[in-house]
Design a protein around this motif. Structure first.
Motif, PDB file in Angstrom:
ATOM      1  N   UNK A 399       0.851  -1.192   0.000  1.00 56.40           N
ATOM      2  CA  UNK A 399       0.000   0.000   0.000  1.00 56.40           C
ATOM      3  C   UNK A 399       0.885   1.241   0.000  1.00 56.40           C
ATOM      4  N   UNK A 400       0.501   2.243  -0.770  1.00 53.76           N
ATOM      5  CA  UNK A 400       1.222   3.517  -0.792  1.00 53.76           C
ATOM      6  C   UNK A 400       0.219   4.652  -0.843  1.00 53.76           C
ATOM      7  N   UNK A 401       0.650   5.832  -0.407  1.00 49.32           N
ATOM      8  CA  UNK A 401      -0.146   7.037  -0.631  1.00 49.32           C
ATOM      9  C   UNK A 401       0.104   7.514  -2.066  1.00 49.32           C
ATOM     10  N   UNK A 402      -0.784   8.330  -2.607  1.00 45.05           N
ATOM     11  CA  UNK A 402      -0.589   8.841  -3.960  1.00 45.05           C
ATOM     12  C   UNK A 402       0.729   9.589  -4.100  1.00 45.05           C
ATOM     13  N   UNK A 403       1.137  10.270  -3.022  1.00 43.85           N
ATOM     14  CA  UNK A 403       2.330  11.125  -3.079  1.00 43.85           C
ATOM     15  C   UNK A 403       3.589  10.458  -2.524  1.00 43.85           C
ATOM     16  N   UNK A 404       3.503   9.183  -2.172  1.00 44.31           N
ATOM     17  CA  UNK A 404       4.698   8.453  -1.735  1.00 44.31           C
ATOM     18  C   UNK A 404       5.716   8.420  -2.874  1.00 44.31           C
ATOM     19  N   UNK A 405       6.983   8.614  -2.553  1.00 43.37           N
ATOM     20  CA  UNK A 405       8.049   8.463  -3.545  1.00 43.37           C
ATOM     21  C   UNK A 405       8.605   7.049  -3.413  1.00 43.37           C
ATOM     22  N   UNK A 406       8.529   6.295  -4.489  1.00 42.61           N
ATOM     23  CA  UNK A 406       8.920   4.893  -4.425  1.00 42.61           C
ATOM     24  C   UNK A 406       9.688   4.506  -5.691  1.00 42.61           C
ATOM     25  N   UNK A 407       9.944   3.200  -5.851  1.00 39.81           N
ATOM     26  CA  UNK A 407      10.712   2.752  -7.002  1.00 39.81           C
ATOM     27  C   UNK A 407      12.196   2.987  -6.801  1.00 39.81           C
ATOM     28  N   UNK A 408      12.823   3.715  -7.749  1.00 41.06           N
ATOM     29  CA  UNK A 408      14.269   3.984  -7.718  1.00 41.06           C
ATOM     30  C   UNK A 408      15.052   2.677  -7.620  1.00 41.06           C
TER      31      UNK A 408
END
Length: 587
Positions: A399-408
């Motif tokens: 689960x993530x928020x819309x504004x979470x920075x992820x990936x990379x």
């Protein structure tokens, strides 16, 4: 001889006195801490208002800070609260008959947009109690206004300001300064978008980095405007126009464009609050700060436990300290939870831009093993990128928020060559004696890497990237080619990550907990937070040392302290790194 005896006696006396004073100081602090911790939190008096100023340091989880309630010098008593306590206390206030409403007084808010969204959602839920929320400020920053926009009424000092001009993110580049110092940062990396090293090797953004920053900043801005448009009944197109023309800067403009409900001085606000509380002009308003509000004690209902394990900060090898994700510490916590029969599911709460690739893999292994025994659901905060995504990849659901920075999804190695600084500017030289061709590899600070040495390190970086992609491919049930196409070190928002399959759902921590309960087929459960807080007495010395150090940095450098601290962190890194730039800040 008598002279030396007197000198020795004096030194001995000073040492003994110092030791006595030291332990006396510790004893006095322990007594103060004991009395403070006993009475620092209290229930709200009848007919009270919960106060949120947001001028405190917001961490992911409240930790033991024995100085937080003491008025001590050197900044060691700075107010601090965890996001977990902010959310739980707003929830408690919703059903607390003594709390009649919430008064927000935000000017600036020092946290990321995902955390802001979580607080805003909690306030939105609070409104279902039919209690009031009033926001007032002498000046709203954009983040402060985003939070205030959830209020029933928003007020602004007639001479105050409201900053609404769109979001921006800036990066400080240090290559020019390093060149002057004679320091050459040697980079070995995988990933076109892996920008964590750019501040040390470039003087401006690469086109690839500018592309990804523009992409995720636009995504965050869209979510930001969506919430404001819904709350204030202003069209999104109008908000774009107001921001692009910088039309909303002061109280008059804010009222004209319906960003606020009225201009007020503080005495007028107090008068209105008294009317809401049905008290006379002579009565005082009972204000309870959220940092002091006792809230309610979590009651264990049922026999089944869902463990919420917090992993926030840089990922480091070993135990780590408060505010870091120690590979050994978090993996040990996961083993304990896996072996605890009372724990039926685990929610791993991640707020991290990554760090050590080795420590990330150590934690990943324990997540994968735990998933075989019981459900593991990941909840992402402001960041869950690079190493932060690595440790999430094995979970049942993310689960993530819309504004979470992820990936990379990418890795790098950064090796400083100090030849120019040490040899040419300071006059320090080194000479090696070695028993093998590569015996001194990366151990002598004034020796640049040879092409053969770079090739060796590149092979290891490539292997780590391949392993990273393999972990993600298996965890997300996609091909390595697909991972590579969305990897290359590129940062995505949670909303974008949902579209490309890196996360499963947009939702907050509570949504992740409910998903864990569903996955574990639990109908009656309680939650418990891990790791457990340290004993206040055990944390006295470490806390004071860190707080004093931060105070000294802030006194000398002001807001620029963060850049020195980030450089310090990076120089302390060992081994191959999986991290995003630690200084991504959006204003």
């Amino acid at each position: 001889m008598n002279f030396f005896k007197q000198v020795l006696a004096t030194i001995t006396g000073v040492l003994i006195t110092g030791v006595i004073l030291f332990f006396g100081f510790i004893f006095i602090i322990a007594v103060l801490v004991s009395s403070s911790t006993q009475d620092s939190k209290a229930p709200a008096p009848a007919n009270s208002v919960l106060y949120l100023s947001m001028d405190y340091n917001i961490t992911e989880k409240s930790e033991s800070n024995p100085f937080s309630d003491l008025n001590l010098p050197l900044g060691v008593s700075d107010s601090e609260i965890g996001l977990n306590d902010i959310l739980s206390r707003i929830e408690a206030a919703k059903t607390d008959d003594n709390i009649k409403g919430i008064y927000m007084n935000p000017t600036t808010v020092g946290t990321g947009f995902a955390s802001l969204k979580a607080i805003r959602d909690a306030l939105e839920d609070f409104k279902s109690s039919k209690k009031f929320i009033v926001a007032y400020s002498d000046g709203y920053s954009q983040k402060a206004y985003y939070l205030a926009s959830v209020a029933d009424k928003i007020y602004l000092n007639p001479q105050g300001s409201l900053d609404f001009r769109g979001l921006s993110s800036s990066t400080m580049f240090m290559k020019g300064a390093l060149d002057k110092l004679g320091v050459d940062m040697q980079v070995i990396k995988v990933g076109t978008y892996k920008s964590a090293v750019e501040p040390f090797i470039l003087s401006s953004m690469s086109e690839a980095n500018r592309q990804q920053v523009t992409s995720y900043l636009t995504s965050i801005y869209d979510a930001f405007l969506d919430d404001l448009a819904a709350a204030r009944k202003i069209s999104k197109d109008s908000l774009h126009q107001y921001a692009d023309s910088y039309a909303v800067r002061n109280a008059d403009a804010a009222l004209k464009y319906k960003f606020i409900d009225a201009k007020m001085y503080k005495d007028e606000l107090i008068a209105e609050m008294k009317k809401r509380l049905n008290i006379t002009d002579k009565d005082d308003i009972s204000i309870v700060s959220i940092t002091k509000y006792a809230g309610k004690t979590t009651e264990e209902t049922g026999s089944d436990e869902i463990a919420v394990l917090y992993a926030y900060g840089s990922i480091v090898d070993g135990e780590g300290s408060v505010g870091e994700i120690g590979g050994d510490k978090i993996s040990r916590e996961l083993r304990k939870l896996r072996q605890d029969d009372k724990v039926k599911a685990v929610v791993l709460r991640i707020n991290s831009g990554g760090g050590s690739a080795l420590a990330s893999d150590v934690i990943w292994r324990e997540v994968a093993l735990t998933k075989k025994v019981k459900p593991v659901i990941v909840s992402m905060g402001d960041y869950a990128a690079s190493g932060g995504y690595y440790i999430a990849a094995a979970a049942d659901s993310i689960f993530a928020e819309k504004t979470t920075l992820t990936g990379s999804i990418g890795v790098f190695g950064l090796i400083p060559n100090l030849k120019g600084l040490l040899n040419n500017k300071i006059g320090v030289t080194f000479e090696d004696v070695k028993t093998g061709k590569f015996a001194s590899l990366m151990s002598t600070p004034d020796k640049p890497l040879t092409e053969e040495e770079k090739a060796i390190i590149q092979v290891e970086v490539n292997n780590t990237y391949q392993t990273f992609m393999d972990r993600v491919a298996k965890g997300r049930n996609i091909s390595i080619a697909q991972v590579d196409s969305i990897g290359q070190g590129r940062v995505w928002t949670g909303d974008q990550a949902l579209q490309i399959g890196l996360v499963d759902k947009i939702g907050n921590l509570n949504a992740a907990i409910n998903a864990a309960a569903t996955k574990g087929k639990l109908t009656s459960f309680y939650t418990k937070e891990y790791p457990a807080k340290e004993d206040p007495f055990a944390s006295i010395l470490s806390t004071s040392k860190e707080k004093v150090k931060m105070w000294m940095f802030e006194e000398e450098l002001g807001e620029y302290q963060k850049y020195i601290l980030e450089l310090q962190k990076l120089m302390k890194n060992t081994g191959i790194q999986a991290r995003i730039p630690n200084d991504i800040e959006i204003y």
